[in-house]
Design a protein around this motif. Structure first.
Motif, short mmCIF file in Angstrom:
data_model
loop_
_atom_site.label_atom_id
_atom_site.label_comp_id
_atom_site.label_asym_id
_atom_site.label_seq_id
_atom_site.Cartn_x
_atom_site.Cartn_y
_atom_site.Cartn_z
N ALA A 196 10.90 58.62 72.49
CA ALA A 196 9.58 59.21 72.78
C ALA A 196 8.56 58.75 71.75
O ALA A 196 8.91 58.26 70.69
CB ALA A 196 9.67 60.74 72.72
N ASP A 197 7.30 58.96 72.13
CA ASP A 197 6.23 58.91 71.14
C ASP A 197 6.36 60.22 70.36
O ASP A 197 6.28 61.31 70.95
CB ASP A 197 4.88 58.83 71.87
N PHE A 198 6.54 60.12 69.06
CA PHE A 198 6.77 61.30 68.24
C PHE A 198 5.70 62.37 68.43
O PHE A 198 6.00 63.57 68.46
CB PHE A 198 6.87 60.87 66.76
N ASP A 250 12.17 57.46 68.35
CA ASP A 250 11.63 56.11 68.41
C ASP A 250 11.05 55.82 69.78
O ASP A 250 11.62 56.23 70.80
CB ASP A 250 12.71 55.08 68.05
N ALA A 251 9.93 55.09 69.78
CA ALA A 251 9.29 54.73 71.03
C ALA A 251 9.95 53.50 71.67
O ALA A 251 9.65 53.17 72.81
CB ALA A 251 7.81 54.47 70.79
N SER A 252 10.81 52.81 70.92
CA SER A 252 11.47 51.61 71.46
C SER A 252 12.90 51.92 71.89
O SER A 252 13.74 52.29 71.07
CB SER A 252 11.47 50.50 70.39
N PHE A 292 8.88 45.78 70.22
CA PHE A 292 10.14 45.95 69.48
C PHE A 292 11.27 45.96 70.50
O PHE A 292 11.82 47.01 70.84
CB PHE A 292 10.09 47.22 68.64
N ASP A 351 8.95 54.65 58.02
CA ASP A 351 9.03 53.35 57.36
C ASP A 351 8.35 52.30 58.24
O ASP A 351 8.88 51.94 59.31
CB ASP A 351 10.53 53.01 57.16
N ARG A 352 7.18 51.83 57.85
CA ARG A 352 6.41 50.82 58.59
C ARG A 352 6.08 51.30 60.00
O ARG A 352 6.24 50.56 60.96
CB ARG A 352 7.19 49.49 58.67
N TYR A 382 15.51 49.48 70.13
CA TYR A 382 15.88 49.87 68.76
C TYR A 382 16.81 51.08 68.77
O TYR A 382 17.79 51.13 68.03
CB TYR A 382 14.64 50.17 67.93
N GLU A 438 5.69 49.71 72.69
CA GLU A 438 6.68 49.47 71.65
C GLU A 438 7.91 48.78 72.24
O GLU A 438 8.54 47.97 71.59
CB GLU A 438 7.09 50.79 70.98
N CYS A 484 1.75 50.83 63.17
CA CYS A 484 1.91 50.47 64.59
C CYS A 484 1.19 51.45 65.48
O CYS A 484 1.26 51.33 66.70
CB CYS A 484 3.39 50.53 64.99
N TYR A 485 0.55 52.45 64.88
CA TYR A 485 0.04 53.54 65.71
C TYR A 485 -1.43 53.76 65.42
O TYR A 485 -1.82 53.97 64.26
CB TYR A 485 0.83 54.81 65.39
N GLY A 534 10.23 56.58 64.14
CA GLY A 534 10.16 55.11 64.27
C GLY A 534 11.19 54.43 63.41
O GLY A 534 10.90 53.43 62.76
N GLY A 535 12.39 54.96 63.44
CA GLY A 535 13.44 54.51 62.51
C GLY A 535 14.01 53.13 62.79
O GLY A 535 14.86 52.65 62.03
N GLY A 536 13.59 52.49 63.88
CA GLY A 536 14.09 51.14 64.16
C GLY A 536 15.60 51.14 64.36
O GLY A 536 16.13 51.89 65.18
#
Ligand SMILES: C[S@@+](CC[C@H](N)C(=O)[O-])C[C@H]1O[C@@H](n2cnc3c(N)ncnc32)[C@H](O)[C@@H]1O
Length: 214
Positions: A104-106, A77-79, A13, A122-123, A82, A9, A127-128, A55-57
């Motif tokens: 982290a990866d949730f 979030d994994a990014s 991202f 949201d989106r 972001y 990610e 991705c997973y 993954g809230g960006g």
């Protein structure tokens, strides 16, 4: 050490995407599919709600909902790019004290997180690869509702996703997009005591609001 998901990610991202998304958000407000999530959460009629945005960006969901229905939020979030932008924007909006940011990866950290009123994705499921693990963890964290957007299960979306994944393979980039089966996502969430009470569709994205019954 970062999880595989985080490394992937972080590549997909990254800083440029995060900056571009923030610029769009400041100029035009939340994206259309995000607006559907915001509207659905607001229709629940909650006050001082707790949120978990997976993954809230750049954090558009908590930036918006902390203005009215929510009083606290966790953004996993994994990014890292972001998360950095989301943290700065939350500070600028005066929400720093109300948002907890977790890189982290949730699915790796879900067990350590408390339950909240509403979980949003949201989106993110697109991705997973393991949508079952993601949605099961999301449902276990949610007292009231899970609200999510995902690509519609239409032939033209699947075709575009296949083409995108083909180019990802050519680039040796391990990131893939997924059009997960909507019926299977629904069956899984039903099994966790959640019922779909609202669906809205755009050309690409579908928003579904699942509410806990009983
Ligand atoms: C397409 S972006 C969507 C960002 C934002 N929700 C939006 O709609 O603008 C997908 C986001 O989900 C995050 N993500 C994907 N899988 C994740 C996981 N298992 N745990 C945490 N974050 C994840 C990515 O890092 C990225 O920030």
């Amino acid at each position: 050490m970062l999880c595989n998901c985080c490394e992937m990610e972080n590549n997909t991202f990254g800083e440029n995407e995060a900056k571009a998304d923030l610029k769009d958000y400041r100029k035009r407000g939340p994206a259309n599919q995000t607006k559907l999530i915001l509207e659905a959460v607001r229709l629940l009629g909650l006050r001082d709600a707790s949120l978990l945005d997976v993954g809230g960006g750049i954090g558009a969901i908590h930036h918006e909902l902390l203005n009215d229905v929510a009083s606290e939020a966790t953004h996993v979030d994994a990014s890292s790019a972001y998360l950095k932008i989301a943290t700065e924007e939350a500070k600028r909006l005066g929400h720093s004290e109300q948002v907890k940011f977790i890189h982290a990866d949730f699915t790796d950290v879900a067990d350590e997180l408390p339950q909240v009123d509403v979980v949003t994705l949201d989106r993110v499921v697109c991705c997973y690869p393991n949508f079952r693990a993601l949605l099961k963890a999301a449902s276990l964290k949610s007292r009231r509702a899970v609200v999510m957007t995902y690509p519609r299960e239409e032939w033209y979306i699947k075709a575009v996703m296949s083409i995108m994944n083909f180019f990802q393979r050519l680039r040796n980039d391990p990131f893939r997009g997924f059009v997960h089966p909507v019926h299977e996502m629904e069956t899984l969430l039903n099994g966790e005591g959640l019922r779909k009470i609202s669906v809205k569709r755009l050309f690409v994205w579908e928003m579904a609001l699942y509410q806990r019954m009983g």
